[in-house]
Design a protein around this motif. Sequence first.
Motif, PDB file in Angstrom:
ATOM      1  N   ASN A 169       3.892  -6.928 -12.869  1.00  0.00           N
ATOM      2  CA  ASN A 169       3.601  -8.286 -12.368  1.00  0.00           C
ATOM      3  C   ASN A 169       4.439  -8.649 -11.140  1.00  0.00           C
ATOM      4  O   ASN A 169       5.009  -9.743 -11.040  1.00  0.00           O
ATOM      5  CB  ASN A 169       3.829  -9.324 -13.471  1.00  0.00           C
ATOM      6  N   LEU A 170       4.494  -7.710 -10.187  1.00  0.00           N
ATOM      7  CA  LEU A 170       5.310  -7.914  -8.989  1.00  0.00           C
ATOM      8  C   LEU A 170       4.467  -8.242  -7.751  1.00  0.00           C
ATOM      9  O   LEU A 170       4.964  -8.196  -6.625  1.00  0.00           O
ATOM     10  CB  LEU A 170       6.150  -6.655  -8.722  1.00  0.00           C
ATOM     11  N   GLY A 171       3.215  -8.572  -7.973  1.00  0.00           N
ATOM     12  CA  GLY A 171       2.355  -8.943  -6.852  1.00  0.00           C
ATOM     13  C   GLY A 171       1.761  -7.733  -6.148  1.00  0.00           C
ATOM     14  O   GLY A 171       1.807  -6.607  -6.652  1.00  0.00           O
ATOM     15  N   GLU A 172       1.206  -7.976  -4.966  1.00  0.00           N
ATOM     16  CA  GLU A 172       0.539  -6.917  -4.207  1.00  0.00           C
ATOM     17  C   GLU A 172       1.537  -5.932  -3.603  1.00  0.00           C
ATOM     18  O   GLU A 172       1.225  -4.768  -3.384  1.00  0.00           O
ATOM     19  CB  GLU A 172      -0.314  -7.532  -3.083  1.00  0.00           C
ATOM     20  N   GLY A 173       2.734  -6.425  -3.311  1.00  0.00           N
ATOM     21  CA  GLY A 173       3.736  -5.549  -2.716  1.00  0.00           C
ATOM     22  C   GLY A 173       3.535  -5.356  -1.221  1.00  0.00           C
ATOM     23  O   GLY A 173       2.682  -5.999  -0.598  1.00  0.00           O
ATOM     24  N   HIS A 174       4.311  -4.435  -0.659  1.00  0.00           N
ATOM     25  CA  HIS A 174       4.241  -4.174   0.785  1.00  0.00           C
ATOM     26  C   HIS A 174       4.305  -2.668   1.022  1.00  0.00           C
ATOM     27  O   HIS A 174       5.240  -1.994   0.568  1.00  0.00           O
ATOM     28  CB  HIS A 174       5.400  -4.859   1.512  1.00  0.00           C
ATOM     29  N   ILE A 175       3.317  -2.147   1.728  1.00  0.00           N
ATOM     30  CA  ILE A 175       3.298  -0.740   2.120  1.00  0.00           C
ATOM     31  C   ILE A 175       3.378  -0.684   3.642  1.00  0.00           C
ATOM     32  O   ILE A 175       2.536  -1.258   4.341  1.00  0.00           O
ATOM     33  CB  ILE A 175       2.024  -0.032   1.627  1.00  0.00           C
TER      34      ILE A 175
ATOM     35  N   GLY B  68      14.321  -3.734  -2.172  1.00  0.00           N
ATOM     36  CA  GLY B  68      14.365  -2.347  -2.629  1.00  0.00           C
ATOM     37  C   GLY B  68      13.240  -1.565  -1.987  1.00  0.00           C
ATOM     38  O   GLY B  68      12.106  -2.059  -1.916  1.00  0.00           O
ATOM     39  N   VAL B  69      13.524  -0.357  -1.527  1.00  0.00           N
ATOM     40  CA  VAL B  69      12.512   0.371  -0.771  1.00  0.00           C
ATOM     41  C   VAL B  69      12.597   1.870  -1.039  1.00  0.00           C
ATOM     42  O   VAL B  69      13.682   2.429  -1.215  1.00  0.00           O
ATOM     43  CB  VAL B  69      12.661   0.090   0.750  1.00  0.00           C
TER      44      VAL B  69
ATOM     45  N   ASN C 165      11.338  -7.267  -5.179  1.00  0.00           N
ATOM     46  CA  ASN C 165      10.525  -7.219  -3.956  1.00  0.00           C
ATOM     47  C   ASN C 165      10.588  -5.794  -3.399  1.00  0.00           C
ATOM     48  O   ASN C 165      11.368  -5.486  -2.490  1.00  0.00           O
ATOM     49  CB  ASN C 165      11.025  -8.241  -2.931  1.00  0.00           C
ATOM     50  N   LEU C 166       9.767  -4.948  -3.982  1.00  0.00           N
ATOM     51  CA  LEU C 166       9.822  -3.524  -3.675  1.00  0.00           C
ATOM     52  C   LEU C 166       8.796  -3.133  -2.622  1.00  0.00           C
ATOM     53  O   LEU C 166       7.681  -3.654  -2.597  1.00  0.00           O
ATOM     54  CB  LEU C 166       9.576  -2.713  -4.949  1.00  0.00           C
ATOM     55  N   ALA C 167       9.187  -2.165  -1.781  1.00  0.00           N
ATOM     56  CA  ALA C 167       8.291  -1.712  -0.717  1.00  0.00           C
ATOM     57  C   ALA C 167       8.204  -0.194  -0.712  1.00  0.00           C
ATOM     58  O   ALA C 167       9.129   0.504  -1.145  1.00  0.00           O
ATOM     59  CB  ALA C 167       8.780  -2.217   0.639  1.00  0.00           C
ATOM     60  N   LEU C 168       7.081   0.306  -0.217  1.00  0.00           N
ATOM     61  CA  LEU C 168       6.864   1.740  -0.020  1.00  0.00           C
ATOM     62  C   LEU C 168       6.719   1.997   1.468  1.00  0.00           C
ATOM     63  O   LEU C 168       5.890   1.368   2.138  1.00  0.00           O
ATOM     64  CB  LEU C 168       5.601   2.197  -0.762  1.00  0.00           C
ATOM     65  N   VAL C 169       7.513   2.917   1.992  1.00  0.00           N
ATOM     66  CA  VAL C 169       7.482   3.245   3.421  1.00  0.00           C
ATOM     67  C   VAL C 169       7.020   4.691   3.561  1.00  0.00           C
ATOM     68  O   VAL C 169       7.680   5.615   3.076  1.00  0.00           O
ATOM     69  CB  VAL C 169       8.870   3.061   4.062  1.00  0.00           C
ATOM     70  N   ILE C 170       5.884   4.888   4.223  1.00  0.00           N
ATOM     71  CA  ILE C 170       5.279   6.215   4.325  1.00  0.00           C
ATOM     72  C   ILE C 170       4.971   6.576   5.778  1.00  0.00           C
ATOM     73  O   ILE C 170       5.105   5.745   6.671  1.00  0.00           O
ATOM     74  CB  ILE C 170       3.966   6.284   3.509  1.00  0.00           C
ATOM     75  N   GLY C 171       4.570   7.804   5.985  1.00  0.00           N
ATOM     76  CA  GLY C 171       4.126   8.243   7.301  1.00  0.00           C
ATOM     77  C   GLY C 171       2.640   7.950   7.459  1.00  0.00           C
ATOM     78  O   GLY C 171       2.210   6.807   7.411  1.00  0.00           O
ATOM     79  N   ASN C 172       1.846   9.002   7.580  1.00  0.00           N
ATOM     80  CA  ASN C 172       0.399   8.854   7.729  1.00  0.00           C
ATOM     81  C   ASN C 172      -0.211   8.426   6.387  1.00  0.00           C
ATOM     82  O   ASN C 172      -0.121   9.150   5.402  1.00  0.00           O
ATOM     83  CB  ASN C 172      -0.202  10.183   8.181  1.00  0.00           C
ATOM     84  N   PRO C 173      -0.848   7.254   6.330  1.00  0.00           N
ATOM     85  CA  PRO C 173      -1.391   6.775   5.047  1.00  0.00           C
ATOM     86  C   PRO C 173      -2.604   7.566   4.572  1.00  0.00           C
ATOM     87  O   PRO C 173      -3.008   7.435   3.415  1.00  0.00           O
ATOM     88  CB  PRO C 173      -1.771   5.324   5.352  1.00  0.00           C
ATOM     89  N   ASP C 174      -3.185   8.372   5.446  1.00  0.00           N
ATOM     90  CA  ASP C 174      -4.413   9.085   5.095  1.00  0.00           C
ATOM     91  C   ASP C 174      -4.183  10.481   4.522  1.00  0.00           C
ATOM     92  O   ASP C 174      -5.131  11.148   4.129  1.00  0.00           O
ATOM     93  CB  ASP C 174      -5.314   9.199   6.328  1.00  0.00           C
ATOM     94  N   THR C 175      -2.931  10.938   4.494  1.00  0.00           N
ATOM     95  CA  THR C 175      -2.687  12.259   3.917  1.00  0.00           C
ATOM     96  C   THR C 175      -2.992  12.232   2.424  1.00  0.00           C
ATOM     97  O   THR C 175      -2.944  11.181   1.781  1.00  0.00           O
ATOM     98  CB  THR C 175      -1.230  12.702   4.121  1.00  0.00           C
TER      99      THR C 175
END
Length: 333
Positions: free
Chosen positions: A211-217, A241-242, A182-192
């Motif tokens: 095959n881990l699905g849509e995930g989470h951003i 995990g992030v 269950n992995l995630a991506l944590v970012i600042g401004n998504p438009d950069t």
Amino acid sequence: MRKQEITIYDVAREAKVSMATVSRVVNGNTNVRKDTRERVMKVINRLHYQPNAVAQGLASKRTTTVGLIVPDLTNLYFAELSKGIDDIALLYKYNIIITSIENRLMREDQAIQGLLNKQVDGVIYMSDSLPEEAVTAFKRTDTPVVLAGTKDSHSEFPSVAIDYKKADTEALNLLYNDGRKNLALVIGNPDTVVNAQERIPAYKKFMKDHNLGEGHIYSNIKDHSDGYNLLSQLEQDGIDGVIVTRDVAAVGLLNSAIDAGKKVPADLEIITASATQIASVVRPALTAVRQPLYDIGAVAMRMLTKLMNNEEVPEKQIELPYEILKKQSTTNE
């Protein structure tokens, strides 16, 4: 005479030479006799004369000054980039003017124009976003511009950075091999550009390929409090995990997890994508993608010196090597 009143005319009169001779001495021209140079330097030192870079620039159309555009002066990421820039600027005898664009009341293009109005010979742009108004402002001038630690969407400007897609994919693979699903991506401004065109596509591709699905951003996570407050959402989404793109936000998340009684990395593995000093001084130390920040700044400044002197630059989009430093926030230290 007061120090601020001393001019090249005063030095020339006291040394009994022409202003042109004083100018040659100041600029290191070797076509001056040794005894004359020594006499002029004695007067310069006695009068505490300081050459006016702007006045010199009016005559030569060069000010030996470089503009540095920084989004956040307190961010260690940009501080480490700036150190590389400053060392090379010093080596090539360029002065630096720093303009911070964080929380400005004026638009970014106005801030850029204000810097260009100071007649800088070149600009290094370090913000992780390059809005259209900034692009337009740079295109209106002949002043060379180099991007350091960031990229533009159409590769119109020379840049020095890393391969963010490859780096994030490698970091995700580390988490995956540790058994995290269950992995995630944590970012600042998504438009950069870096986030929109490199980090997010790399994350989505990895999740699909495994095959881990849509995930989470999670976006707009920029400081310690943002990272700290994110934990409850991660728990709700079952994240184990992030990757966090900003060190200070990663530390906020780490502190929140520890305060909540969670074990890192047993309950949650964290990788930060910057590897500034803050990533190594916290406990547990953070596994990190080490970008060669000093080298990025140094190479960007060297590229700019070539552009300012109309020298050939064979490669204008440079990606430097990175490495993943495995520390205590992931299992396979």
